[in-house]
Design an enzyme around this catalytic site. Sequence first.
Site, PDB file in Angstrom:
ATOM      1  N   SER A  27       0.803  -1.226   0.000  1.00 32.24           N
ATOM      2  CA  SER A  27       0.000   0.000   0.000  1.00 32.24           C
ATOM      3  C   SER A  27       0.832   1.271   0.000  1.00 32.24           C
ATOM      4  CB  SER A  27      -0.948   0.019   1.202  1.00 32.24           C
ATOM      5  OG  SER A  27      -0.222  -0.029   2.418  1.00 32.24           O
ATOM      6  N   HIS A  50      -0.649   5.151   6.976  1.00 31.82           N
ATOM      7  CA  HIS A  50       0.011   5.650   5.773  1.00 31.82           C
ATOM      8  C   HIS A  50       0.418   7.120   5.858  1.00 31.82           C
ATOM      9  CE1 HIS A  50      -2.525   2.192   4.533  1.00 31.82           C
ATOM     10  NE2 HIS A  50      -1.391   1.869   3.920  1.00 31.82           N
ATOM     11  N   ASP A  75      -3.704   8.459   7.386  1.00 29.63           N
ATOM     12  CA  ASP A  75      -4.578   7.629   8.217  1.00 29.63           C
ATOM     13  C   ASP A  75      -3.707   6.999   9.295  1.00 29.63           C
ATOM     14  OD1 ASP A  75      -3.277   5.491   6.966  1.00 29.63           O
ATOM     15  OD2 ASP A  75      -4.951   5.016   5.636  1.00 29.63           O
TER      16      ASP A  75
END
Length: 353
Positions: free
Chosen positions: A30, A331, A328
Site C-alpha cells: 500500500s 500511511h 490515516d
Amino acid sequence: MVLGFLLFLLFFPSLAAPSRIPAIIVFGDSTVDAGNNNYVHTIARANFPPYGRDFPGGRATGRFCNGRLATDFVSESLGLPPTVPAYLDPAYSIKDFATGVCFASAATGLDTATSDVLSVIPLWQEMEYFKEYKKRLTRYVGRKKAMHIIHEAVYIVSVGTNDFIENYYSPTSSRRKQFTVEEYEDFLIGLAARFLSKLHRQGARKISFTGFSPFGCLPSERATNFLGHGGCVEQYNKVAIDFNMKLQALIERLCASFPGLKLRFAPTYDLFLHVVQNPSSYESKQCVAGFENAIRGCCGTGRMEMGYFCNEWSRFTCEDPNKFVFWDSVHPSESLNRIFANQTLRTSLAEFL
C-alpha cells in the site's frame, strides 16, 4: 537570454532535458499501490473519499493517501509523468505503461500467507503481471526498444512490513508457531532474494529496495501500546532495524552474484524516526511551519482508521493534512511522501540520474 535559460533550468529541470530513465516500474504494497486493489475482491481499498482529496482533480484513485505517493513524486522528478498508473486500471493502456507502471497491491507482503489475509495480489502474481507487461510492451514498441526500456528503467520495490503487522504479530497467525522472529526475518530475506533474482532474470538492472521504517511508531501500533503509554512499540522497531541489516547484506550478495545488477538499499528508518520525533523541523511547500502532529493520522481520530474505516463520514478528520505526518493510522500524508521521494532520489537512485 543566458540568465533566462538558467532560471528555466532551475525551476523546470524536468522540462529542460529528456530523462535518462525511460520508465519507472513499481512493485510492493500500500505504500506504493496506485489503485490495483480497486480491481481485486478485497476490503483493502481506498477508492473513496476522503482518500485522494488532494490528488489532482480531487479524486480517490485507490492510493492510500490524501494525494500522491512517493513513487509519483519520483516519477515527476525523473522527467516522467507526474503519476504512476496502476496496471489493472482499465483507464490506462500500454501507451501509458511504457513510461511507468505500478503492480503493487495494498496489504500484500513477501510472504504469500500475508496476501491471503485480505485476499490481495501476492508478490508472485505481481511478477506474473510484469511478464505480461513485457509482452505487451514488445508488441507496442518492438523488441529492441522494449528491452531498452526494461534494462534502463528504474524499479522500486517497497514491501515487507505487512508480513509483521498483518501476519506474524497477528493473534491468529500460524507463523509464530513456525518461526522465532529472527527465523521469520531470515525466511522473508530468502523470499526477497528469490523475487529479486527473478526480477533480474526478467531484465531489471536498476533496482531500489525500500528498507523498513520504524513501524512501531505508526499511529495504529501506538494506539494499542497500552503498556508503553502510547509510545512507539520498540519491539517492532528492533525488528525493522534487524531486517534492514539483513536486507543490506542480501543486496551486497546479489550485486556480487549478478554482474551488471545495480541493486540499492533505500533507507527510510532514520528519516522516518526523525520526522516523528521532530515534526516541526520539517517544512514543505504545503506546510511552511512544519508538521504539527506526528502521533495520529488526519483521517478520523487518526489512531485506528484505515481503508473503509477512513471514509467521508469519519468524524474529526482534519482540515489540513499537510500539518500531519500521517494521513490515516498507517500511511504517510502526501507531504511526507514528498519528503520520502526526495530521500530516495538522494540515496538509492542518485547514481541512476
